[in-house]
Each structure stands twice: as C-alpha cells, then as structure tokens.
Design a protein around this motif. Structure first.
Motif, PDB file in Angstrom:
ATOM      1  N   LEU A   1       0.851  -1.185   0.000  1.00  0.00           N
ATOM      2  CA  LEU A   1       0.000   0.000   0.000  1.00  0.00           C
ATOM      3  C   LEU A   1       0.891   1.241   0.000  1.00  0.00           C
ATOM      4  CD1 LEU A   1      -2.960   1.049   0.249  1.00  0.00           C
ATOM      5  CD2 LEU A   1      -2.574   1.105   2.731  1.00  0.00           C
ATOM      6  N   ILE A   2       0.606   2.185  -0.888  1.00  0.00           N
ATOM      7  CA  ILE A   2       1.396   3.408  -0.982  1.00  0.00           C
ATOM      8  C   ILE A   2       0.637   4.534  -0.289  1.00  0.00           C
ATOM      9  CG2 ILE A   2       2.501   5.076  -2.516  1.00  0.00           C
ATOM     10  CD1 ILE A   2       2.648   2.866  -4.624  1.00  0.00           C
ATOM     11  N   LEU A   3       1.294   5.135   0.705  1.00  0.00           N
ATOM     12  CA  LEU A   3       0.704   6.239   1.450  1.00  0.00           C
ATOM     13  C   LEU A   3       1.406   7.542   1.118  1.00  0.00           C
ATOM     14  CD1 LEU A   3       0.210   5.004   5.138  1.00  0.00           C
ATOM     15  CD2 LEU A   3      -1.354   4.812   3.202  1.00  0.00           C
ATOM     16  N   LYS A   4       0.621   8.597   1.025  1.00  0.00           N
ATOM     17  CA  LYS A   4       1.173   9.942   1.059  1.00  0.00           C
ATOM     18  C   LYS A   4       0.991  10.436   2.479  1.00  0.00           C
ATOM     19  CE  LYS A   4       1.059  14.551  -1.005  1.00  0.00           C
ATOM     20  NZ  LYS A   4       0.404  15.444  -2.003  1.00  0.00           N
ATOM     21  N   LEU A   5       2.094  10.603   3.194  1.00  0.00           N
ATOM     22  CA  LEU A   5       2.026  10.957   4.603  1.00  0.00           C
ATOM     23  C   LEU A   5       1.606  12.404   4.785  1.00  0.00           C
ATOM     24  CD1 LEU A   5       5.207   9.133   5.970  1.00  0.00           C
ATOM     25  CD2 LEU A   5       2.937   8.224   5.475  1.00  0.00           C
ATOM     26  N   ASP A   6       1.205  12.710   6.003  1.00  0.00           N
ATOM     27  CA  ASP A   6       0.732  14.064   6.295  1.00  0.00           C
ATOM     28  C   ASP A   6       1.817  15.108   6.087  1.00  0.00           C
ATOM     29  OD1 ASP A   6      -1.651  12.866   6.885  1.00  0.00           O
ATOM     30  OD2 ASP A   6      -1.496  13.073   9.063  1.00  0.00           O
ATOM     31  N   ASN A   7       3.095  14.691   6.140  1.00  0.00           N
ATOM     32  CA  ASN A   7       4.189  15.649   5.917  1.00  0.00           C
ATOM     33  C   ASN A   7       4.575  15.773   4.446  1.00  0.00           C
ATOM     34  OD1 ASN A   7       5.649  13.342   5.320  1.00  0.00           O
ATOM     35  ND2 ASN A   7       6.894  13.394   7.176  1.00  0.00           N
ATOM     36  N   GLY A   8       3.828  15.073   3.560  1.00  0.00           N
ATOM     37  CA  GLY A   8       4.064  15.190   2.128  1.00  0.00           C
ATOM     38  C   GLY A   8       4.963  14.126   1.539  1.00  0.00           C
ATOM     39  N   SER A   9       5.601  13.321   2.372  1.00  0.00           N
ATOM     40  CA  SER A   9       6.456  12.247   1.866  1.00  0.00           C
ATOM     41  C   SER A   9       5.613  11.012   1.554  1.00  0.00           C
ATOM     42  CB  SER A   9       7.551  11.912   2.883  1.00  0.00           C
ATOM     43  OG  SER A   9       6.985  11.398   4.076  1.00  0.00           O
ATOM     44  N   PHE A  10       6.247  10.019   0.923  1.00  0.00           N
ATOM     45  CA  PHE A  10       5.547   8.802   0.522  1.00  0.00           C
ATOM     46  C   PHE A  10       6.181   7.599   1.212  1.00  0.00           C
ATOM     47  CE2 PHE A  10       4.940  11.896  -2.786  1.00  0.00           C
ATOM     48  CZ  PHE A  10       3.617  11.742  -3.157  1.00  0.00           C
ATOM     49  N   GLU A  11       5.363   6.591   1.505  1.00  0.00           N
ATOM     50  CA  GLU A  11       5.886   5.382   2.140  1.00  0.00           C
ATOM     51  C   GLU A  11       5.087   4.180   1.662  1.00  0.00           C
ATOM     52  OE1 GLU A  11       6.993   3.597   6.565  1.00  0.00           O
ATOM     53  OE2 GLU A  11       6.782   5.755   6.236  1.00  0.00           O
ATOM     54  N   LYS A  12       5.800   3.071   1.440  1.00  0.00           N
ATOM     55  CA  LYS A  12       5.162   1.815   1.089  1.00  0.00           C
ATOM     56  C   LYS A  12       4.944   0.998   2.355  1.00  0.00           C
ATOM     57  CE  LYS A  12       7.046   1.415  -3.593  1.00  0.00           C
ATOM     58  NZ  LYS A  12       7.896   0.594  -4.505  1.00  0.00           N
ATOM     59  N   ILE A  13       3.737   0.467   2.505  1.00  0.00           N
ATOM     60  CA  ILE A  13       3.367  -0.335   3.658  1.00  0.00           C
ATOM     61  C   ILE A  13       3.243  -1.789   3.201  1.00  0.00           C
ATOM     62  CG2 ILE A  13       1.711  -0.676   5.503  1.00  0.00           C
ATOM     63  CD1 ILE A  13       3.127   2.029   5.597  1.00  0.00           C
ATOM     64  N   PHE A  14       4.064  -2.654   3.768  1.00  0.00           N
ATOM     65  CA  PHE A  14       4.048  -4.055   3.385  1.00  0.00           C
ATOM     66  C   PHE A  14       3.237  -4.912   4.344  1.00  0.00           C
ATOM     67  CE2 PHE A  14       7.768  -2.215   1.416  1.00  0.00           C
ATOM     68  CZ  PHE A  14       7.748  -2.757   0.144  1.00  0.00           C
ATOM     69  N   SER A  15       3.040  -4.432   5.560  1.00  0.00           N
ATOM     70  CA  SER A  15       2.269  -5.185   6.543  1.00  0.00           C
ATOM     71  C   SER A  15       1.741  -4.227   7.599  1.00  0.00           C
ATOM     72  CB  SER A  15       3.140  -6.255   7.204  1.00  0.00           C
ATOM     73  OG  SER A  15       2.431  -6.955   8.196  1.00  0.00           O
ATOM     74  N   GLY A  16       0.496  -4.428   7.997  1.00  0.00           N
ATOM     75  CA  GLY A  16      -0.076  -3.571   9.026  1.00  0.00           C
ATOM     76  C   GLY A  16      -1.591  -3.609   8.975  1.00  0.00           C
ATOM     77  N   ASP A  17      -2.225  -3.066  10.002  1.00  0.00           N
ATOM     78  CA  ASP A  17      -3.679  -2.970  10.065  1.00  0.00           C
ATOM     79  C   ASP A  17      -4.095  -1.552   9.691  1.00  0.00           C
ATOM     80  OD1 ASP A  17      -4.193  -5.596  10.867  1.00  0.00           O
ATOM     81  OD2 ASP A  17      -3.760  -5.105  12.953  1.00  0.00           O
ATOM     82  N   VAL A  18      -4.980  -1.453   8.718  1.00  0.00           N
ATOM     83  CA  VAL A  18      -5.373  -0.159   8.171  1.00  0.00           C
ATOM     84  C   VAL A  18      -6.795   0.173   8.598  1.00  0.00           C
ATOM     85  CG1 VAL A  18      -5.681   1.197   6.065  1.00  0.00           C
ATOM     86  CG2 VAL A  18      -3.881  -0.541   6.177  1.00  0.00           C
ATOM     87  N   SER A  19      -7.009   1.406   9.029  1.00  0.00           N
ATOM     88  CA  SER A  19      -8.367   1.883   9.300  1.00  0.00           C
ATOM     89  C   SER A  19      -8.523   3.257   8.685  1.00  0.00           C
ATOM     90  CB  SER A  19      -8.644   1.943  10.803  1.00  0.00           C
ATOM     91  OG  SER A  19      -7.779   2.863  11.433  1.00  0.00           O
ATOM     92  N   ILE A  20      -9.746   3.560   8.268  1.00  0.00           N
ATOM     93  CA  ILE A  20     -10.038   4.858   7.666  1.00  0.00           C
ATOM     94  C   ILE A  20     -10.223   5.891   8.777  1.00  0.00           C
ATOM     95  CG2 ILE A  20     -11.693   6.169   6.289  1.00  0.00           C
ATOM     96  CD1 ILE A  20     -12.283   3.599   4.748  1.00  0.00           C
ATOM     97  N   ARG A  21      -9.553   7.037   8.613  1.00  0.00           N
ATOM     98  CA  ARG A  21      -9.703   8.126   9.583  1.00  0.00           C
ATOM     99  C   ARG A  21     -10.934   8.926   9.230  1.00  0.00           C
ATOM    100  NH1 ARG A  21      -4.451  11.624   9.616  1.00  0.00           N
ATOM    101  NH2 ARG A  21      -4.389  11.071   7.404  1.00  0.00           N
ATOM    102  N   ARG A  22     -11.913   8.896  10.087  1.00  0.00           N
ATOM    103  CA  ARG A  22     -13.160   9.633   9.836  1.00  0.00           C
ATOM    104  C   ARG A  22     -12.964  11.099  10.181  1.00  0.00           C
ATOM    105  NH1 ARG A  22     -15.474   6.195   6.435  1.00  0.00           N
ATOM    106  NH2 ARG A  22     -15.605   4.097   7.328  1.00  0.00           N
ATOM    107  N   GLN A  23     -13.467  11.964   9.317  1.00  0.00           N
ATOM    108  CA  GLN A  23     -13.386  13.399   9.587  1.00  0.00           C
ATOM    109  C   GLN A  23     -14.352  13.770  10.700  1.00  0.00           C
ATOM    110  OE1 GLN A  23     -11.128  15.352   8.131  1.00  0.00           O
ATOM    111  NE2 GLN A  23     -10.385  13.598   6.960  1.00  0.00           N
ATOM    112  N   LYS A  24     -13.862  14.599  11.625  1.00  0.00           N
ATOM    113  CA  LYS A  24     -14.717  15.034  12.721  1.00  0.00           C
ATOM    114  C   LYS A  24     -15.585  16.212  12.293  1.00  0.00           C
ATOM    115  CE  LYS A  24     -11.499  13.589  16.350  1.00  0.00           C
ATOM    116  NZ  LYS A  24     -10.706  14.016  17.518  1.00  0.00           N
TER     117      LYS A  24
END
Length: 266
Positions: free
Chosen positions: A243-266
């Motif tokens: 999974l490819i993430l664009k982090l909140d600081n603008g960088s990118f990271e590949k996730i090979f293992s982990g539990d993912v949840s959607i962040r709901r907007q408040k």
C-alpha cells in the motif's frame, strides 16, 4: 429459510472450473483448514484441491490471531502451485479478495475490500484471507489460500470485542444463504481471476481490486508493530502489492504489513 448443509458433491456438480475445487476434502470439524491443506500439499496434492470444514477449533488470521469459526460459516483453503517467484505469492490474496467480494455482491450486498486481506460489508469485516506458502530462495513449492467468511450465523455468535466491527451474511441479509451455491460462485470467480493473473500478470487483477477497494483516496491510519502512520492511501504498488501512502508531511511510504483503518473526519 435456506437448508443449511455443505455438500461437496453439489459444489462439484455446479462448478464451471477446470481444476479449482475439483477435489474436495470435507470435515465436520477440524483444527485449521490451512494446516490440513499444507499437510496435503507437502504430500503432493494437486493444484486446486479444496479443504472445507463446517467448523474450525484452531482457526487463525494474520499475525497468529485467533479466528472464531462457528458452525454455519464458510471455512475453506485452496492449494495452488503457480510457477511464480516466492515474492509474488502475496498477490494471490488479492485474487481471493476479489472472488469473495464478487460472490457477496452477487447476493445484493455492497462488499468492499480493505487492504491487505479483509472484505467488508456495511464497513464491517465479513471475511478474512490468510495466504501461506512453502518455498526456497527462488522456488515456490505451493501456496495455500485460506478464506474465512462469516455466513449463516448472527453477529452475537462472534466474540463480544469484535461485534461492533464485524458482521455476517445472515445479519446483513436477514436470512441464511445457500452456502453450496455461494462457494461454487466463489470458486468459479477465483479460477477466473487466477487464470488471468497467470496469463496476463498482476496489472488486470490490481485494476479489478481497485474498483472494489474501500480505502484508496481515503485518509487512513496504519498500525504496525512499532509505530502508527497517518496518511492518504493513494495506490498499491504493482510490483509488490504494498500500500502506498502519502504521509501528512508530504512524503511517501510503502506499507508491506499492518492494520489499516479509515480516519473519519470530525
């Protein structure tokens, strides 16, 4: 009310597959269908053999987690012998997820896929997939794809701690499903996608997976062994399935293992 019994003969009679599910080993109760499938694979079982159980006493999910497997669910494992490099094997999980989601959608439910191996209905987990393999450095001996689906039992049969985040086909449909027909559909869809993958590679599988994904272009939180990562899920890496993430600081990271949840907007 659907007559709720599993019949290997009915499943095989209705299959349209060439090899997936053409041999079935059925158990009223077993520890783990994956463990039996791995044992059979080591003894030379042919590709496509299906291990099917009414209930498991030692079912497990990713990271060694316990998977509750009461009667009325769909607990099965498939033996595959693709000519792939070992690092390609995790992509078979995507094929399993597509097959399950398609079979559920054929029931009229809006099933979605959450990376890497969960199928959701109404934003609740209804299926988990565990892919295991035996390989050497550059030789893949076999892959076992284990699929567990909460089917013909109510949510109150699940452990209390997951009843808010999980669901079942019966709870969503308000009636039981014909498990033989459902498994037949699942196996037909699995072989279709599997043959596409072997012939054309991962690209068409990934495109189909993306159409069913519930997390792409969503703000997510990933829980890993030693850190928590927030970012936007922007893509899946075609080479690795990460999974490819664009982090909140603008960088990118590949996730090979982990539990993912959607962040709901408040």
């Amino acid at each position: 009310m659907t007559n709720d019994f599993l019949s290997p003969d009915i499943i095989k009679d209705r299959l349209r597959t060439e090899f997936i599910g053409r041999e079935i080993r059925y158990f009223d109760e077993t520890g783990s269908t994956n463990d039996i499938a791995k044992e059979l694979a080591r003894k030379g079982a042919l590709e496509g053999l299906l291990v099917l159980a009414e209930t498991q006493t030692s079912g497990r999910g990713r990271l060694g987690r316990v998977w509750q497997s009461p009667p009325g669910g769909i607990w099965l494992s498939l033996i595959l012998r693709p000519r792939l490099a070992p690092q390609e094997a995790p992509k078979l999980t995507f094929i399993g997820a597509i097959a399950v989601a398609t079979a559920i959608r054929n029931l009229g439910l809006d099933a979605k896929i959450k990376w890497p191996n969960d199928v959701l209905v109404s934003n609740r987990k209804i299926c988990g997939i565990l892919t295991e393999m035996e390989s050497e450095t550059d030789v893949l001996h076999y892959v076992v794809v284990g699929i567990g689906i909460n089917a013909n039992f109510n949510k109150d049969k699940l452990p209390a701690e997951i009843q808010k985040t999980a669901t079942t086909l019966k709870s969503e449909l308000k009636e039981s499903v014909n498990r033989n027909e459902f498994i037949t559909c699942l196996l037909n869809e699995f072989e279709r996608s599997y043959l596409v993958f072997l012939e054309k590679g991962f690209s068409p599988i990934l495109e189909e997976w993306k159409e069913l994904s519930c997390i792409l272009n969503e703000d997510v939180r990933v829980y890993m062994d030693n850190r928590i990562i927030d970012g936007k899920a922007i893509d899946v890496d075609q080479a690795s399935g990460a999974l490819i993430l664009k982090l909140d600081n603008g960088s990118f990271e590949k996730i090979f293992s982990g539990d993912v949840s959607i962040r709901r907007q408040k």
